[in-house]
Design a protein around this motif. Structure first.
Motif, PDB file in Angstrom:
ATOM      1  N   THR A   1      19.533  -3.928  12.538  1.00 49.07           N
ATOM      2  CA  THR A   1      18.457  -2.933  12.531  1.00 49.07           C
ATOM      3  C   THR A   1      19.052  -1.544  12.723  1.00 49.07           C
ATOM      4  O   THR A   1      20.005  -1.362  13.491  1.00 49.07           O
ATOM      5  N   ARG A   2      18.479  -0.602  12.021  1.00 47.09           N
ATOM      6  CA  ARG A   2      18.912   0.781  12.134  1.00 47.09           C
ATOM      7  C   ARG A   2      17.675   1.664  12.060  1.00 47.09           C
ATOM      8  O   ARG A   2      16.710   1.341  11.377  1.00 47.09           O
ATOM      9  N   SER A   3      17.727   2.774  12.770  1.00 49.34           N
ATOM     10  CA  SER A   3      16.639   3.728  12.746  1.00 49.34           C
ATOM     11  C   SER A   3      17.240   5.121  12.597  1.00 49.34           C
ATOM     12  O   SER A   3      18.082   5.514  13.407  1.00 49.34           O
ATOM     13  N   VAL A   4      16.842   5.821  11.549  1.00 49.41           N
ATOM     14  CA  VAL A   4      17.415   7.136  11.281  1.00 49.41           C
ATOM     15  C   VAL A   4      16.280   8.117  10.968  1.00 49.41           C
ATOM     16  O   VAL A   4      15.318   7.757  10.299  1.00 49.41           O
ATOM     17  N   VAL A   5      16.391   9.332  11.483  1.00 51.65           N
ATOM     18  CA  VAL A   5      15.404  10.358  11.146  1.00 51.65           C
ATOM     19  C   VAL A   5      16.034  11.323  10.145  1.00 51.65           C
ATOM     20  O   VAL A   5      17.122  11.863  10.380  1.00 51.65           O
ATOM     21  N   TYR A   6      15.372  11.487   9.024  1.00 54.29           N
ATOM     22  CA  TYR A   6      15.831  12.431   8.008  1.00 54.29           C
ATOM     23  C   TYR A   6      14.859  13.600   7.968  1.00 54.29           C
ATOM     24  O   TYR A   6      13.643  13.400   7.996  1.00 54.29           O
ATOM     25  N   GLU A   7      15.384  14.800   7.879  1.00 50.44           N
ATOM     26  CA  GLU A   7      14.505  15.970   7.835  1.00 50.44           C
ATOM     27  C   GLU A   7      14.034  16.215   6.414  1.00 50.44           C
ATOM     28  O   GLU A   7      14.343  17.219   5.778  1.00 50.44           O
ATOM     29  N   HIS A   8      13.305  15.233   5.927  1.00 46.17           N
ATOM     30  CA  HIS A   8      12.741  15.274   4.586  1.00 46.17           C
ATOM     31  C   HIS A   8      11.392  14.580   4.654  1.00 46.17           C
ATOM     32  O   HIS A   8      11.211  13.653   5.441  1.00 46.17           O
ATOM     33  N   PRO A   9      10.459  14.998   3.807  1.00 46.99           N
ATOM     34  CA  PRO A   9       9.130  14.363   3.845  1.00 46.99           C
ATOM     35  C   PRO A   9       9.186  12.926   3.325  1.00 46.99           C
ATOM     36  O   PRO A   9      10.063  12.587   2.514  1.00 46.99           O
ATOM     37  N   PRO A  10       8.267  12.080   3.769  1.00 47.37           N
ATOM     38  CA  PRO A  10       8.251  10.677   3.343  1.00 47.37           C
ATOM     39  C   PRO A  10       8.270  10.504   1.824  1.00 47.37           C
ATOM     40  O   PRO A  10       8.915   9.594   1.316  1.00 47.37           O
ATOM     41  N   ALA A  11       7.580  11.390   1.098  1.00 45.93           N
ATOM     42  CA  ALA A  11       7.519  11.239  -0.356  1.00 45.93           C
ATOM     43  C   ALA A  11       8.914  11.308  -0.972  1.00 45.93           C
ATOM     44  O   ALA A  11       9.256  10.555  -1.886  1.00 45.93           O
ATOM     45  N   ARG A  12       9.745  12.198  -0.454  1.00 47.82           N
ATOM     46  CA  ARG A  12      11.094  12.339  -0.994  1.00 47.82           C
ATOM     47  C   ARG A  12      11.951  11.119  -0.615  1.00 47.82           C
ATOM     48  O   ARG A  12      12.722  10.607  -1.420  1.00 47.82           O
ATOM     49  N   VAL A  13      11.790  10.671   0.626  1.00 48.52           N
ATOM     50  CA  VAL A  13      12.546   9.487   1.061  1.00 48.52           C
ATOM     51  C   VAL A  13      12.145   8.280   0.216  1.00 48.52           C
ATOM     52  O   VAL A  13      12.985   7.498  -0.230  1.00 48.52           O
ATOM     53  N   TRP A  14      10.856   8.162  -0.039  1.00 45.94           N
ATOM     54  CA  TRP A  14      10.367   7.047  -0.857  1.00 45.94           C
ATOM     55  C   TRP A  14      11.013   7.086  -2.243  1.00 45.94           C
ATOM     56  O   TRP A  14      11.409   6.075  -2.794  1.00 45.94           O
TER      57      TRP A  14
END
Lengths: 129, 170
Positions: free
Chosen positions: B24-37
């Motif tokens: 398991t990994r948890s990472v926060v990216y400073e990008h909106p969910p739409a871009r991550v998707w």
């Protein structure tokens, strides 16, 4: 692309992938049963082991050879007899393999960040004219 | 993790089951969910950080492959099937899961992504949770008598040490 060199099993290319051997060895029901038998006895001869199966002695020998090559079983000679016992260290390879997989995902997540940054950059250029 | 199971009605009443813990990994990216998707579902973007997908569309039931260079013990192909697909909702939550079978895996494992929006000082961000589970395809039926003495305990302890070491790295 960086992804080309980062396939899970390719992380330690120098090493013969022993985890693959282990998993392949454990993929067979008879061999799993042999492991179970060897856990219940400290040491055993092929004849003893074969007694518990509806198969030939030579088939059991073959299975033992696969287990030995995977590092799960060790063989010692005592006079004319060959004795088999488990080699617990072989199971460590599974753990090593899992660590390589973790490493694979860490690299991927790190590259995901780079890809997102590049996408943001591209989007701002497009919208900025 | 290492666990004991009782099998009732079986001559071998106690078996030890070795199943490996999920990654398991948890990472926060400073990008909106739409871009991550998009990065999780656009083939060209996927190729840039994971592997080149072949035949992938984000729809449940889709069979596809990830392709990489072959290596010893790995033919370079990961066979997948989309089993969960929830694009970002109005509030930015999303999830995607696929079966993942490659290399020495005898059975498919499960890779699952969940996206959750977060507010940070720099604006909207996305928390990405990755879980890669189902490694119990590698279960080893160790023994009916693992509760026994001496060297058997040693075996159990070594396995447990190996697995604990694994768990502590997550």
């Amino acid at each position: 692309m960086p992804s080309r060199s980062c396939a899970p099993a390719a992380i330690a290319p120098g090493r013969r992938t022993s985890a693959a051997l282990v998993l392949s060895a454990l993929g067979d029901e008879t061999r799993r049963a042999l492991i179970a038998q060897l856990t219940a006895r400290r040491e055993a001869r092929v004849t003893d082991l074969a007694a518990g199966f509806d198969t030939t002695r030579s088939a059991i020998s073959q299975h033992l050879r696969v287990l030995r090559e995977a590092g799960l079983v060790q063989e010692t000679r005592q006079g004319r007899e060959r004795l088999y016992r488990l080699a617990p260290a072989g199971f460590q390879d599974l753990a090593t393999w899992m660590r390589q997989y973790e490493h694979f995902w860490d690299l991927a997540l790190s590259r995901l960040g780079d890809v997102l940054d590049a996408e943001a950059q591209r989007e701002s250029e497009v919208s900025g004219g | 993790m290492y666990s004991m199971q009782k099998r009732s009605g079986n001559r071998r009443s106690v078996v030890a089951k070795l199943s490996l813990p999920p990654i398991t990994r948890s990472v926060v990216y400073e990008h909106p969910p739409a871009r991550v998707w998009r990065a999780l579902t656009d083939p060209d973007l996927l190729a840039g950080w994971l592997m080149r997908p072949v035949g992938f569309v984000p729809a449940i039931g889709t069979h596809f492959e990830f392709r990489a260079d072959p290596a010893p013990g790995f033919d370079g192909i990961v066979r997948c099937e989309v089993v969960e697909c929830m694009p970002p909702s109005a509030d930015g939550h999303a999830s995607l899961a696929y079966h993942w079978q490659g290399g020495p895996m005898k059975r498919p494992t499960l890779v699952r992504w969940t996206l959750a929006p977060m507010d940070t000082a720099n604006g909207v961000a996305t928390r990405v949770d990755l879980s890669h589970s189902g490694f119990d395809g590698f279960d080893v039926l160790i023994a009916r008598a693992v509760l026994g003495l001496g060297w058997r305990r040693l075996l159990v302890r070594q396995l447990r040490t190996a697995l604990d070491a694994l768990a502590s790295t997550t």
